[in-house]
Design a protein around this motif. Sequence first.
Motif, short mmCIF file in Angstrom:
data_model
loop_
_atom_site.label_atom_id
_atom_site.label_comp_id
_atom_site.label_asym_id
_atom_site.label_seq_id
_atom_site.Cartn_x
_atom_site.Cartn_y
_atom_site.Cartn_z
N ARG A 272 0.83 -1.36 -0.07
CA ARG A 272 0.02 -0.01 0.05
C ARG A 272 0.78 1.16 -0.17
N LEU A 275 2.22 1.87 -3.41
CA LEU A 275 1.32 2.19 -4.50
C LEU A 275 0.82 3.79 -4.11
N ASN A 276 0.87 3.97 -2.83
CA ASN A 276 0.48 5.71 -2.49
C ASN A 276 1.75 6.46 -2.98
N GLN A 279 0.87 6.87 -6.96
CA GLN A 279 -0.39 7.63 -7.32
C GLN A 279 -0.33 9.06 -7.44
N PRO A 280 0.29 9.88 -6.61
CA PRO A 280 0.56 11.28 -7.00
C PRO A 280 1.19 11.45 -8.41
N LEU A 282 0.94 9.35 -11.22
CA LEU A 282 0.25 9.21 -12.00
C LEU A 282 -1.09 10.20 -12.16
N ASP A 283 -1.51 10.73 -10.94
CA ASP A 283 -2.67 11.86 -10.96
C ASP A 283 -2.37 13.03 -11.73
N GLN A 286 -3.21 12.86 -15.63
CA GLN A 286 -4.46 12.21 -15.87
C GLN A 286 -5.12 12.83 -17.05
#
Length: 438
Positions: A272, A275-276, A279-280, A282-283, A286
């Motif tokens: 986790r 992945l966290n 994530q930023p 990837l965001d 977007q």
Amino acid sequence: MAKQFVFFIVYIIEALIAYMYFDDNYKIKRKNSTSILLALVLYSLGFCMNAICDNNSIVNTVIFLIINLVYCKSSFDISLKSSVLHSSILLAIMVICELIIETGASLLFDIPIDAYKHSFASLVILGTVEKVLYLLICKFISTAFSYKKNNTPNNLKRDFALFLYPVITTIMLLVFSYTSAAYQISDKINFVFIAVSIVSLIFCCLIFIINQKIQIQENKLIELQAEKQKNEMNQSFYILLDKKNEDQRVFVHDMKHHISTLKLMSDIDEIRTYLNEMQPELDEYQYIGKSNNKMLDLILSKYHHICKANNIEFDADVRSCNLSFINDNDLTSMLGNLLDNAVEAAKGADHASIHFAAKNHESFNTLSIINSSCHTPKTRGEKLLTTKTDAAFHGYGVKSVEKTAKKHNGVCEWFYDEVKREFHFSVIFNQSKKSFES
């Protein structure tokens, strides 16, 4: 001969005043120099006809009206109805000024109302006062009620400050007239009074004409400076964003390594955390690659970041249209202005949001932006006005959007939903017509 020369100068002054009045109110169809020259020619013809008719007041009135009708229709973008209206307004102002000055002179000098006409010096001086008053009233009307609606508060203040010179000139000329009528003064002094009167009147006209042209140049300069600053800011952002886009491609390319790393992890908390951390990044991208129009993706990404920083919900629907028929410069200018305005309006609103959509329907492409807005837009007629305090440096955004839309066969529409507190702005492009470059 001297009397006819003075009358000719007066006609020339009337020509300059007519040019100023119509130029304040309507878009000129010719070069400024050509328009002024045409006014001078027409009023010179009017002077000749008036001289032939021995200064007949009725003929003079008809000639004045016809000259202004011909002049405004041939030099300015004005309808026949409006040209008749404004020519009549100028005639009415002229008659009123003559009545005011003649009556005022009679009361001031305690003489019959037309007695000044028997003195050449008094005739010229009071005639000059009439034209100064005529200029003042015409300029006041065109400044305060201009159909162009493009005067900024600073320009208006400066215009009204300029009125002090004609007012002081009027007082000075009245003193000249009183002195010439009440005292026995030499012809040489009277000649000086006449010369000063005419020169003062010419300067009154030139001051307003020069100020008018300075204002136009200043407004153009402000618009260019604002556009230059916006382009410089956008260019820097797009370079940075393009670099991040390249980094993202590398990140996607390396995704297989991330997957391999995740496979080796057995602890769920560790997975986790990993992945966290991903994530930023990837965001952040977007919107990149969402529309297959690189510039549109960059612009949407920019405003996604801006909205995120201002707690504004931002979403975009570009699945059926990516606005690829608009070149990058026009697309940047149009969307930059629209989304900048949307962000400004949405700030501070409850549940602030901006919804962007580009859709295709048969031969039409539609661009729409719906944004939260606590305040009803400021308008003048059907025109949107800037709500920013430094209005001299703003207010060009919607004009720029309308110009770009028209270039690509587009029509702008907008309305404000009082119930939902939302502002809707849309551009409908007719793709059945071939776009052209301006």
